[in-house]
Scaffold this motif. Structure first.
Motif, PDB file in Angstrom:
ATOM      1  N   THR A  67       0.828  -1.196   0.000  1.00 54.07           N
ATOM      2  CA  THR A  67       0.000   0.000   0.000  1.00 54.07           C
ATOM      3  C   THR A  67       0.870   1.257   0.000  1.00 54.07           C
ATOM      4  N   THR A  88      -3.050   1.038  -3.342  1.00 54.07           N
ATOM      5  CA  THR A  88      -2.080  -0.035  -3.528  1.00 54.07           C
ATOM      6  C   THR A  88      -1.108   0.326  -4.642  1.00 54.07           C
ATOM      7  N   SER A 101      -7.726   4.627  -3.624  1.00 52.31           N
ATOM      8  CA  SER A 101      -8.840   3.920  -3.004  1.00 52.31           C
ATOM      9  C   SER A 101     -10.110   3.949  -3.844  1.00 52.31           C
ATOM     10  N   THR A 165      -8.320  -1.734  -0.288  1.00 54.56           N
ATOM     11  CA  THR A 165      -7.047  -2.447  -0.445  1.00 54.56           C
ATOM     12  C   THR A 165      -7.105  -3.892   0.021  1.00 54.56           C
TER      13      THR A 165
END
Length: 232
Positions: A67, A88, A101, A165
């Motif tokens: 991440t 990520t 996200s 994630t």
């Protein structure tokens, strides 16, 4: 969460680039481990161009769990001037690909230990302006980010599994969420969907001495019983 989008041209806002979505290339990628990223740095910082401010002070942090967190400060801007985002990361042979996200992508390439921002087609930006982030050793930013995930509190510990994630993180200040969580959970023992403004921090486990990534809830907590990541 307010989305920050970058621009590949000096005359446009940097917002344009980060908002563009090139999903075809990412279909060939998978999350990359920290070992594959070496010898690159794990954090970078620089001032990128801005159409209506003095520049965007940008800090990027890559995490070992695949991440990233990005903190952006709009220099000389009026009103709210600091924002953060996360997602990520993956790496091709010559590019670093960030997926935020909300599924939007941005691209960088290595320049020694530095990173150079690429345009929305993952091509070099032809400009005399600075698109370079240099290596630093700064701590993770404390700027709150809106996150949605499944929250579970067991005994004296709590975890948050982020919907975007898929990563599970221990919650640092879970005591402040305990009452609302118990109310939302009722008699069920299942995790409850949580929307929260939070940030990540790195702490040392007193038992093992290992450094651990934890989530810190800041504000705007909302539990949604009966919901999950697929049906928020």
């Amino acid at each position: 969460m307010k989305k920050l989008i970058f621009c590949a041209a000096a005359a446009l806002s940097l917002f344009t680039l980060f908002g563009c979505n090139n999903r075809a290339e990412m279909q060939t990628l998978a999350p990359t481990s920290a070992a594959e990223l070496k010898p690159m740095q794990q954090s970078w910082k620089g001032v990128l161009p801005c159409a209506d401010c003095e520049g965007i002070e940008t800090a990027l942090f890559l995490e070992k769990d695949g991440t990233w967190v990005m903190n952006q400060r709009y220099l000389g801007a009026k009103g709210q001037a600091v924002f953060a985002s996360y997602g990520t990361w993956a790496r091709t042979a010559d590019k670093l690909v960030l997926t935020d996200s909300e599924g939007e992508k941005s691209y960088f390439r290595a320049r020694g230990e530095a990173l150079e921002m690429l345009d929305r087609e993952s091509k070099p930006i032809e400009s005399s302006l600075n698109y370079r982030l240099d290596p630093v050793s700064d701590p993770l930013p404390k700027t709150p980010m809106t996150m949605t995930g499944m929250y579970q509190h067991n005994a004296s510990a709590a975890t948050f599994t982020d919907c975007a994630t898929g990563r599970e993180t221990d919650v640092e200040n879970h005591a402040v969420l305990a009452h609302d969580y118990q109310t939302a959970r009722g008699a069920s023992q299942k995790p409850v969907l949580l929307v929260v403004e939070a940030h990540f921090t790195m702490t040392v486990d007193p038992a093992s001495g290992a450094v651990q990534k934890r989530l810190v809830a800041d504000r705007k907590v909302a539990f949604k019983p009966g919901k999950d990541c697929d049906h928020p």
